[in-house]
Design an enzyme around this catalytic site. Sequence first.
Site, PDB file in Angstrom:
ATOM      1  N   ASP A   1     -17.436   8.500 -22.747  1.00 54.92           N
ATOM      2  CA  ASP A   1     -16.915   8.448 -21.385  1.00 54.92           C
ATOM      3  C   ASP A   1     -17.334   9.680 -20.575  1.00 54.92           C
ATOM      4  O   ASP A   1     -16.979  10.803 -20.932  1.00 54.92           O
ATOM      5  CB  ASP A   1     -15.388   8.349 -21.450  1.00 54.92           C
ATOM      6  CG  ASP A   1     -14.739   8.345 -20.077  1.00 54.92           C
ATOM      7  OD1 ASP A   1     -15.430   8.052 -19.087  1.00 54.92           O
ATOM      8  OD2 ASP A   1     -13.529   8.619 -20.007  1.00 54.92           O
TER       9      ASP A   1
ATOM     10  N   SER B   1      -7.101   7.467 -16.822  1.00 57.25           N
ATOM     11  CA  SER B   1      -7.997   7.934 -15.775  1.00 57.25           C
ATOM     12  C   SER B   1      -7.189   8.675 -14.710  1.00 57.25           C
ATOM     13  O   SER B   1      -6.445   9.577 -15.048  1.00 57.25           O
ATOM     14  CB  SER B   1      -8.794   6.755 -15.212  1.00 57.25           C
ATOM     15  OG  SER B   1      -9.983   7.201 -14.628  1.00 57.25           O
TER      16      SER B   1
ATOM     17  N   HIS C   1     -14.181   4.952 -21.929  1.00 56.45           N
ATOM     18  CA  HIS C   1     -13.063   5.241 -21.037  1.00 56.45           C
ATOM     19  C   HIS C   1     -11.807   4.466 -21.427  1.00 56.45           C
ATOM     20  O   HIS C   1     -11.811   3.245 -21.506  1.00 56.45           O
ATOM     21  CB  HIS C   1     -13.490   4.860 -19.619  1.00 56.45           C
ATOM     22  CG  HIS C   1     -12.701   5.487 -18.529  1.00 56.45           C
ATOM     23  ND1 HIS C   1     -12.592   6.842 -18.369  1.00 56.45           N
ATOM     24  CD2 HIS C   1     -11.988   4.944 -17.509  1.00 56.45           C
ATOM     25  CE1 HIS C   1     -11.864   7.112 -17.303  1.00 56.45           C
ATOM     26  NE2 HIS C   1     -11.472   5.985 -16.761  1.00 56.45           N
TER      27      HIS C   1
END
Length: 484
Positions: free
Chosen positions: A427, A170, A452
């Site tokens: 995601d 991320s 994710h």
Amino acid sequence: MVLQTLSDFFRICLLLMWVLCVPGNAHFTRFRKFQNAPSLEHAVDENWFVQRLDHFNGADSRVWKQRYFVSDRFYKPGGPVFLMIGAETSTSPLWMQSGAWLTYAERFGALCLLLEHRFYGLSHPTEDLSLESLRFLSSQQALADLAHFRVVTAESRGLKSSKWVVFGGSYAGSLAAWFRLKYPHLVHASVASSAPVYATVNFPEYLEVVWRSLAAENPECPKLVKNASDTLIARLKDPSTYNSITKDFGLCSKLKIQSEMDSAYMLLYLAEPFMLAVQYDQETRAFAGMVDSKISRKALCDLMSDSSRGEPYDRYAAIARIFSQSCIDVRYSYYLQYMSSTGWSGAGASGARPWVYQTCTEFGFYQSTDSPHQPFGGFPISFFLQQCRDIFNMNASVADAVQQTNEQYGGYDIRSTRIVFPNGSIDPWHALGVIKNITDDLPAIFIKGTAHCADMEQARASDLPQLTQARQEIFLLLQKWLKE
């Protein structure tokens, strides 16, 4: 799952990047509750690194202590060094005992390091989180932290000739890509998982992916969610409905809507279970002691499809009650009070204030409802921009800050080598990531049906074949690159 305090709203794994991979979200996903952390199976050394406060001012000699972890469980002399990048939450040593990167480390005989991000967890560069202090918080300072840590650690541990590989998910995935981009002489290769490399003020595409991902589970699901959301928005316009709304959603106090910010904050709050279900879709499961492992697209869509619970609005309200064991506080004033705390025992403990500051001054990433192709309504981009002004008294343009970020790192137009970009199709963050090969040496791995940072998790028997294949591709790339 428990919604006990507003701090639960702001704890991200993130994942996340975040005790797990987490996003980071531009507003933190709040449905997070952790069990007592399991004991570590293997020795992990917690250390403190003397770090510079301001890397870009040679006249400033101030320093602080940054937390990091070390594991030499798999290390073989001459092996590479794997550096996991922490992000916008407290860095967990659990990453030192579980995760795909350790599988790679065992195969390559790597030394494993995990560095916590400044202003998060226990890595406190300043006495507080005032605006004067937060000016030392930026991705550029964080990358310089990584560079200084890498140089000094290589010297002190006799690793100057070792090849360094960085990992992150991320926001930390973005940092992993940018570290290789900005400091190619220090980083040999990077694995940038679920990395949003393109900064944008308004990110309505996030909720568009939420619609598509819910529809992939059940074509009627996002339609039912939209029906419920539209019904709630209509009722919020009539004060005579506030008593029933308070009861329906289990609010802590009688609903009061005194401004558009009040209604926007409430609507965003109630949309969070669906955003979380899509973003993670059980990928975080039992890792790090998560107790909300039942959060998934299927679980919420099954609830929304259950006609025995009344109309879609009633099912929507039931989800809010089911996923909270205490009342829900949706007052925007409470949110501002919480976010205005500048002590380390306040918002800083969860990473909320620092991360929102970064979104206001660098990234945007605001997941607004400014698109007709998504299931929610009522929290437009103006809500998020006003949040920046209300919390930080900001007069500067978020758009200008975002433009500067893309100028600094290139956005999608990355020019580097030996960076791999894994992303999951479910995601929503893949909309700001690299999902097609830029060059042969900047490959993308787009994993259908995964959420994710799924590739960062420890392999399990129930993994989708394409997820298993993705991890194998990452391993083969590392094998190739470590020979170069």
